[in-house]
Design a protein around this motif. Structure first.
Motif, mmCIF file in Angstrom:
data_model
loop_
_atom_site.group_PDB
_atom_site.id
_atom_site.type_symbol
_atom_site.label_atom_id
_atom_site.label_comp_id
_atom_site.label_asym_id
_atom_site.label_seq_id
_atom_site.Cartn_x
_atom_site.Cartn_y
_atom_site.Cartn_z
ATOM 1 N N VAL A 292 0.845 -1.178 0.000
ATOM 2 C CA VAL A 292 0.000 0.000 0.000
ATOM 3 C C VAL A 292 0.878 1.224 0.000
ATOM 4 O O VAL A 292 2.091 1.162 0.205
ATOM 5 C CB VAL A 292 -0.925 -0.002 1.251
ATOM 6 N N GLY A 293 0.241 2.401 -0.255
ATOM 7 C CA GLY A 293 1.023 3.617 -0.410
ATOM 8 C C GLY A 293 1.441 4.232 0.893
ATOM 9 O O GLY A 293 1.070 5.365 1.190
ATOM 10 N N VAL A 294 2.160 3.542 1.670
ATOM 11 C CA VAL A 294 2.730 4.059 2.900
ATOM 12 C C VAL A 294 4.194 3.714 2.902
ATOM 13 O O VAL A 294 4.663 2.879 2.142
ATOM 14 C CB VAL A 294 2.039 3.459 4.144
ATOM 15 N N GLU B 249 -4.875 5.458 1.432
ATOM 16 C CA GLU B 249 -4.329 4.102 1.321
ATOM 17 C C GLU B 249 -5.405 3.031 1.480
ATOM 18 O O GLU B 249 -5.248 1.915 0.974
ATOM 19 C CB GLU B 249 -3.190 3.870 2.325
ATOM 20 N N LYS C 260 -6.858 2.808 -1.899
ATOM 21 C CA LYS C 260 -5.932 2.077 -2.762
ATOM 22 C C LYS C 260 -6.022 0.583 -2.515
ATOM 23 O O LYS C 260 -5.996 -0.219 -3.466
ATOM 24 C CB LYS C 260 -4.502 2.565 -2.526
#
Length: 247
Positions: free
Chosen positions: A16-18, A96, A99
């Motif tokens: 994920v976008g982290v 996120e 996402k």
């Protein structure tokens, strides 16, 4: 049921976008014999993608919340962000989480994502389910054995890799959530004047960059948080097993 089309090409992966976590891997072999006794953890992971700005979501919220006290079920509620433009910004929403839902959409070979969406064990999805539907879904009888626990330097994740499972076969996601039910009074938008109640609100997603038998995640447990490790099939996104740390 609301739909949201997206044409962006996303890699079929459960990262994920982290920011990536710094992992310190154990130098010694993990003794997994202690994990081989009884299978711990839930039999079903129930993930709800919902929005406080979605007028069709409250029935799904209530249904999923009704499952949260079942010890054999892990309920996780994600606030998505793509309905924020309707006049009410979801107070639990994060990009996120949206996402993650889109990544499920690609795994399910669907061009759309929608709310409410209930995902069972990463393999079945619908805007509505009955309790009988949920009871019909469970992990395989023989499945990887996972454990999530706290030690002095943070959360430690163990995965029994002795059943023909290779590191490249799986993706592991650590999910932080607030246990229990929360209520939000919606002031604007489609749910103006309504009180939205949801259970086990997800606050953070933390993918593990690599998979070993034993990993120190670098995550320091926070007060009033529970944590779950979701072990996904890297190709299909199906959840193979899960472990929960509840201090």
């Amino acid at each position: 049921m609301k739909t949201f089309a997206t044409r962006a090409l996303l890699a079929l992966t459960l990262t994920v976008g982290v920011s990536s976590l710094a992992l310190s891997l154990e130098k010694t072999e993990t003794d997994t014999s202690a994990l081989k006794g009884a299978l711990a953890g839930p039999d079903v992971v129930v993930e709800l993608f919902t929005s406080q700005g979605c007028s069709s979501c409250p029935p799904a919220n209530r249904f999923v919340t009704s499952l949260a006290d079942d010890t054999d079920k892990l309920v996780l509620t994600y606030g998505v962000t793509y309905w924020d433009y309707l006049g009410w910004k979801d107070t639990f929403g994060k990009p996120e989480f949206t996402k993650r839902q889109r990544q499920y959409g690609y795994a399910f070979e669907s061009g759309n994502i929608y709310t409410p969406q209930i995902v069972l064990n990463g393999t079945a999805h619908s805007p509505r389910y009955s309790k009988r539907d949920v009871e019909s879904i469970s992990f395989d009888t023989v499945r990887p054995v996972a454990d999530l626990r706290a030690e002095a330097d943070g959360l430690v994740f163990d995965l029994d890799m002795d059943e023909g499972l290779e590191p490249e076969d799986v993706r592991v996601l650590i999910v932080a959530f607030e246990p229990g039910t929360q209520s939000v009074d919606v002031k604007r938008g489609e749910n103006h004047g309504r009180t939205i109640r949801v259970a086990n609100v997800v606050t953070d997603l933390m993918p593990l960059d690599s998979v070993k038998s034993k990993m120190r995640t670098g995550i320091q447990p926070r007060e009033n948080r529970h944590y779950a490790a979701l072990v996904h099939d890297a190709e299909t996104a199906r959840i193979l097993t899960a472990a929960v740390y509840a201090p």
